[in-house]
Write an enzyme that holds these catalytic residues in place. Structure first.
Site, PDB file in Angstrom:
ATOM      1  N   LYS A   9       0.466 -14.225  -3.246  1.00 24.71           N
ATOM      2  CA  LYS A   9       1.224 -13.597  -4.331  1.00 24.71           C
ATOM      3  C   LYS A   9       0.505 -13.781  -5.654  1.00 24.71           C
ATOM      4  O   LYS A   9       0.005 -14.860  -5.960  1.00 24.71           O
ATOM      5  CB  LYS A   9       2.620 -14.207  -4.420  1.00 24.71           C
ATOM      6  CG  LYS A   9       3.465 -13.613  -5.542  1.00 24.71           C
ATOM      7  CD  LYS A   9       4.932 -13.955  -5.403  1.00 24.71           C
ATOM      8  CE  LYS A   9       5.271 -15.279  -5.969  1.00 24.71           C
ATOM      9  NZ  LYS A   9       6.727 -15.456  -6.166  1.00 24.71           N
ATOM     10  N   SER A  25      -2.968   3.830  -4.846  1.00 20.67           N
ATOM     11  CA  SER A  25      -3.293   2.422  -4.671  1.00 20.67           C
ATOM     12  C   SER A  25      -3.055   1.604  -5.934  1.00 20.67           C
ATOM     13  O   SER A  25      -2.552   2.092  -6.931  1.00 20.67           O
ATOM     14  CB  SER A  25      -4.744   2.236  -4.232  1.00 20.67           C
ATOM     15  OG  SER A  25      -5.602   2.593  -5.299  1.00 20.67           O
ATOM     16  N   TYR A  58      -1.792  -0.037  -1.325  1.00 24.67           N
ATOM     17  CA  TYR A  58      -2.913  -0.819  -0.816  1.00 24.67           C
ATOM     18  C   TYR A  58      -3.848  -1.165  -1.972  1.00 24.67           C
ATOM     19  O   TYR A  58      -3.810  -0.543  -3.032  1.00 24.67           O
ATOM     20  CB  TYR A  58      -3.662  -0.056   0.285  1.00 24.67           C
ATOM     21  CG  TYR A  58      -4.272   1.240  -0.195  1.00 24.67           C
ATOM     22  CD1 TYR A  58      -5.589   1.281  -0.649  1.00 24.67           C
ATOM     23  CD2 TYR A  58      -3.526   2.408  -0.225  1.00 24.67           C
ATOM     24  CE1 TYR A  58      -6.138   2.469  -1.108  1.00 24.67           C
ATOM     25  CE2 TYR A  58      -4.073   3.594  -0.679  1.00 24.67           C
ATOM     26  CZ  TYR A  58      -5.380   3.616  -1.117  1.00 24.67           C
ATOM     27  OH  TYR A  58      -5.921   4.778  -1.582  1.00 24.67           O
TER      28      TYR A  58
END
Length: 127
Positions: A9, A25, A58
């Protein structure tokens, strides 16, 4: 049985750019990716602390040391430059692996520099 756990994270990242005209993305400073073990093309969830929006996309690696966190394509409509976001990756693992898994969490400052590295979520509500 397999479980899906948080793998890494980036906590309290600041959005530096929002590029609607890109294919899609999120572009993230490659130094930040290395610090938490995220990689190019990895699926991530992004949570916007400013407006509550949640999205999946992504990763595209960004310039090292730049602090870049740029939401591209349609995701750019869900953020504003300066918004605080949380970027999370997940991993599937066996029950045995899950018992010893320690996610990597980087707490970032307002310049997207790492202030603190955590081996797990803290038992506190404010960082």
């Amino acid at each position: 049985m397999y479980r899906t756990l948080m793998s890494a994270k980036l906590h309290r990242a600041r959005v530096t750019e929002a590029n609607l005209n890109y294919v899609g993305s999120v572009t993230i400073d490659e130094d930040l990716l290395d610090a938490v073990g995220m990689m190019a093309n990895e699926k991530v969830q992004i949570v916007n602390n400013n407006n509550g929006a949640r999205l999946e996309t992504y990763i595209i690696p960004g310039e090292r040391g730049s602090g870049v966190v740029c939401l591209n394509g349609a995701a750019a409509r869900l953020v504003q430059v300066g918004d605080v976001v949380i970027i999370v990756s997940y991993a599937m693992m066996s029950e045995e692996e899950a018992k010893t898994h320690k996610p990597k969490v980087a707490v970032l400052n307002e310049r997207n520099e790492i202030e603190e590295m955590l081996g797990q979520e803290p038992a506190r509500t404010i960082l």
